[in-house]
Scaffold this active site. Structure first.
Site, PDB file in Angstrom:
ATOM      1  N   ARG A 238       8.134 -13.938  31.565  1.00 43.79           N
ATOM      2  CA  ARG A 238       7.837 -12.751  32.362  1.00 43.79           C
ATOM      3  C   ARG A 238       9.178 -12.192  32.831  1.00 43.79           C
ATOM      4  O   ARG A 238      10.086 -12.963  33.185  1.00 43.79           O
ATOM      5  CB  ARG A 238       6.939 -13.104  33.549  1.00 43.79           C
ATOM      6  CG  ARG A 238       5.547 -13.580  33.120  1.00 43.79           C
ATOM      7  CD  ARG A 238       4.691 -13.946  34.320  1.00 43.79           C
ATOM      8  NE  ARG A 238       3.377 -14.393  33.874  1.00 43.79           N
ATOM      9  CZ  ARG A 238       3.064 -15.650  33.546  1.00 43.79           C
ATOM     10  NH1 ARG A 238       4.002 -16.598  33.626  1.00 43.79           N
ATOM     11  NH2 ARG A 238       1.846 -15.962  33.150  1.00 43.79           N
ATOM     12  N   LYS A 265       4.303 -17.309  38.067  1.00 43.78           N
ATOM     13  CA  LYS A 265       3.095 -16.602  38.500  1.00 43.78           C
ATOM     14  C   LYS A 265       1.985 -17.579  38.849  1.00 43.78           C
ATOM     15  O   LYS A 265       1.251 -17.386  39.825  1.00 43.78           O
ATOM     16  CB  LYS A 265       2.633 -15.657  37.383  1.00 43.78           C
ATOM     17  CG  LYS A 265       1.376 -14.869  37.730  1.00 43.78           C
ATOM     18  CD  LYS A 265       0.993 -13.938  36.595  1.00 43.78           C
ATOM     19  CE  LYS A 265      -0.273 -13.159  36.931  1.00 43.78           C
ATOM     20  NZ  LYS A 265      -0.663 -12.239  35.839  1.00 43.78           N
ATOM     21  N   HIS A 328       8.038  -6.346  29.613  1.00 48.09           N
ATOM     22  CA  HIS A 328       6.926  -7.294  29.609  1.00 48.09           C
ATOM     23  C   HIS A 328       6.257  -7.361  28.234  1.00 48.09           C
ATOM     24  O   HIS A 328       5.643  -8.376  27.877  1.00 48.09           O
ATOM     25  CB  HIS A 328       5.902  -6.891  30.668  1.00 48.09           C
ATOM     26  CG  HIS A 328       4.973  -8.001  31.056  1.00 48.09           C
ATOM     27  ND1 HIS A 328       3.922  -8.399  30.277  1.00 48.09           N
ATOM     28  CD2 HIS A 328       4.949  -8.798  32.145  1.00 48.09           C
ATOM     29  CE1 HIS A 328       3.277  -9.396  30.874  1.00 48.09           C
ATOM     30  NE2 HIS A 328       3.881  -9.662  31.998  1.00 48.09           N
ATOM     31  N   ARG A 331       6.301 -10.301  25.534  1.00 52.42           N
ATOM     32  CA  ARG A 331       5.347 -11.404  25.565  1.00 52.42           C
ATOM     33  C   ARG A 331       4.201 -11.151  24.584  1.00 52.42           C
ATOM     34  O   ARG A 331       3.782 -12.045  23.847  1.00 52.42           O
ATOM     35  CB  ARG A 331       4.815 -11.599  26.983  1.00 52.42           C
ATOM     36  CG  ARG A 331       5.886 -12.116  27.931  1.00 52.42           C
ATOM     37  CD  ARG A 331       5.417 -12.120  29.375  1.00 52.42           C
ATOM     38  NE  ARG A 331       4.250 -12.941  29.616  1.00 52.42           N
ATOM     39  CZ  ARG A 331       4.242 -14.269  29.673  1.00 52.42           C
ATOM     40  NH1 ARG A 331       5.370 -14.946  29.475  1.00 52.42           N
ATOM     41  NH2 ARG A 331       3.128 -14.943  29.922  1.00 52.42           N
ATOM     42  N   HIS A 355       0.378 -19.400  30.193  1.00 50.95           N
ATOM     43  CA  HIS A 355      -0.937 -18.910  30.572  1.00 50.95           C
ATOM     44  C   HIS A 355      -1.784 -20.073  31.075  1.00 50.95           C
ATOM     45  O   HIS A 355      -1.557 -21.222  30.705  1.00 50.95           O
ATOM     46  CB  HIS A 355      -1.644 -18.260  29.373  1.00 50.95           C
ATOM     47  CG  HIS A 355      -1.094 -16.916  29.032  1.00 50.95           C
ATOM     48  ND1 HIS A 355      -1.321 -16.298  27.816  1.00 50.95           N
ATOM     49  CD2 HIS A 355      -0.308 -16.068  29.738  1.00 50.95           C
ATOM     50  CE1 HIS A 355      -0.715 -15.119  27.800  1.00 50.95           C
ATOM     51  NE2 HIS A 355      -0.093 -14.964  28.945  1.00 50.95           N
ATOM     52  N   TYR A 365      -7.705 -29.761  28.063  1.00 50.47           N
ATOM     53  CA  TYR A 365      -6.950 -30.049  26.842  1.00 50.47           C
ATOM     54  C   TYR A 365      -5.550 -29.411  26.892  1.00 50.47           C
ATOM     55  O   TYR A 365      -4.577 -29.967  26.389  1.00 50.47           O
ATOM     56  CB  TYR A 365      -7.697 -29.543  25.607  1.00 50.47           C
ATOM     57  CG  TYR A 365      -8.841 -30.427  25.199  1.00 50.47           C
ATOM     58  CD1 TYR A 365      -8.612 -31.675  24.610  1.00 50.47           C
ATOM     59  CD2 TYR A 365     -10.165 -30.027  25.397  1.00 50.47           C
ATOM     60  CE1 TYR A 365      -9.672 -32.504  24.235  1.00 50.47           C
ATOM     61  CE2 TYR A 365     -11.230 -30.842  25.027  1.00 50.47           C
ATOM     62  CZ  TYR A 365     -10.978 -32.081  24.447  1.00 50.47           C
ATOM     63  OH  TYR A 365     -12.013 -32.887  24.076  1.00 50.47           O
TER      64      TYR A 365
END
Length: 400
Positions: A238, A265, A328, A331, A355, A365
């Site tokens: 980011r 974040k 941005h 990404r 994420h 997982y």
């Protein structure tokens, strides 16, 4: 004999406490230290009590008499004035504004980023005119909706949505601290106009990406800005995570960038494998960045990073409009092309993007770092970008 302003002004301290009576239990206590304090003597429940009314001259004689008369009226209702005052104080502590301030203090103690704190306070400022002085127990969904509509009517749909979420956080904090029973914002789900989500512009065509990479390397602005853009392409963090990066976060022996949780974040630490190309950019940058603690210090202050608009402004200077490319957007570029190539596990890509999965099972997982695969993937990505930059013709993404 009743007091007068002249007597109050001329009251002089003695070696012991001096009590001057005004009648009806109102007294002016003159302390040996010189301070003059209003006190009301009264009886309640068969006991003699005292109520502090403030100090003179901050509280005038007329104001002290008015406070005495108010207390007498409370006594006539069979209520202890001292208890009534405690109840009023508790009510003041239960206002939305007071609890919101406590909530912000909690965020600060948790180490939330300054930018996050500023954003929360900015949003709460929209709520205070309608909710600020109300007790949280008296606030209903309709009252909150009125506050949200005052933002929504300006066309700021996303701000209204975020405000509802922030108000809900304040109420949940109030519930946790036993000052509220329910969160009225739950009833407002779906009540606001949904904002139109505009994805950040990103270059996802390989040939166009090669052109962008060549434009970055030819950029004639600040060398540090050029380095930041190259690292955005290579590492796709980011933008804020890169702008505020410090040299102490980089381990060049292990080729790892460790971003602390306070700047992430999702509020959890994140590691980024460094390709040979990324290490090369960083090594050159360290020689030109001025020897400070930040990779990208502002030209105005070495203790502050470059602004969040610096990288986008550089892209505009290179001729890329905001609908074509953004900082941005790197990404989305990496996510799209890495997934399309079919070489890497989707969870490894998501983990590298930092994420967080919404699905509980998949999130369990995804706790795996996929570190070895990510190290290989980041080197492959850097090599692939080099190849795109060298060639003018379209490159097949499966070439490795």
């Amino acid at each position: 004999m009743a007091l007068s302003d002249v007597k109050c002004r001329n009251a002089r301290p003695a070696s012991k406490l001096v009590k001057l009576s005004d009648g009806g239990g109102l007294q002016l206590w003159v302390q040996p230290t010189g301070s003059r304090l209003w006190r009301l003597a009264y009886r309640f429940g068969g006991k003699q009590k005292l109520l502090a009314l403030g100090s003179y001259p901050l509280i005038s004689l007329a104001e002290a008499r008015e406070a005495r008369d108010t207390a007498k009226r409370i006594l006539l209702r069979g209520i202890d004035p001292a208890q009534e005052r405690k109840s009023q104080k508790a009510s003041a502590e239960d206002t939305f504004r007071s609890i919101a301030e406590d909530y912000v203090d909690k965020l600060k103690k948790e180490g939330r980023a300054d930018r996050t704190i500023t954003k929360v306070k900015w949003l709460l400022d929209f709520a205070h005119p309608t909710l600020g002085d109300k007790s949280v127990r008296e606030i209903d969904p309709a009252t909150i909706l009125a506050a949200l509509r005052s933002v929504e009517v300006r066309g700021r749909y996303e701000s209204a949505r975020r405000l509802r979420s922030t108000i809900g956080s304040v109420f949940r904090y109030a519930i946790a601290t036993a000052r509220a029973d329910t969160d009225p914002t739950i009833a407002l789900r779906g009540a606001l106009v949904g904002p139109t989500v505009t994805p950040r512009a990103a270059v996802t065509d390989p040939k166009a990406l090669g052109g962008l990479l060549r434009a970055i390397n030819a950029f004639d602005g600040q060398p540090t800005t050029r380095a930041a853009l190259r690292l955005m392409a290579l590492l796709f963090p980011r933008p804020g995570e890169l702008r505020a990066a410090g040299w102490d976060e980089f381990d060049f022996e292990s080729s790892v960038w460790s971003i602390p949780e306070g700047r992430m974040k999702m509020r959890r630490p994140h590691r980024v494998p460094l390709s040979r190309q990324a290490v090369g950019v960083l090594t050159s940058l360290r020689e030109t960045s001025g020897g400070g603690t930040l990779l990208f210090p502002s030209v105005r202050s070495g203790s502050r990073p470059i602004s969040d608009n610096t990288l986008n402004a550089a892209l505009r200077r290179m001729g890329y409009g905001k609908e074509e490319a953004t900082a941005h957007g790197f990404r989305a570029t990496a996510s799209t092309l890495l997934n399309e190539c079919g070489k890497w596990h989707a969870d490894a890509i998501e983990r590298q993007l930092a994420h967080v999965e919404n699905n509980d099972v998949r999130r369990a997982y995804a706790r795996a770092e996929h570190w070895e695969e990510r190290v290989k993937m980041m080197q492959w990505w850097a090599d692939y970008l080099d190849e795109l930059e060298r060639k003018n013709a379209r490159v097949k993404i499966t070439d490795g």
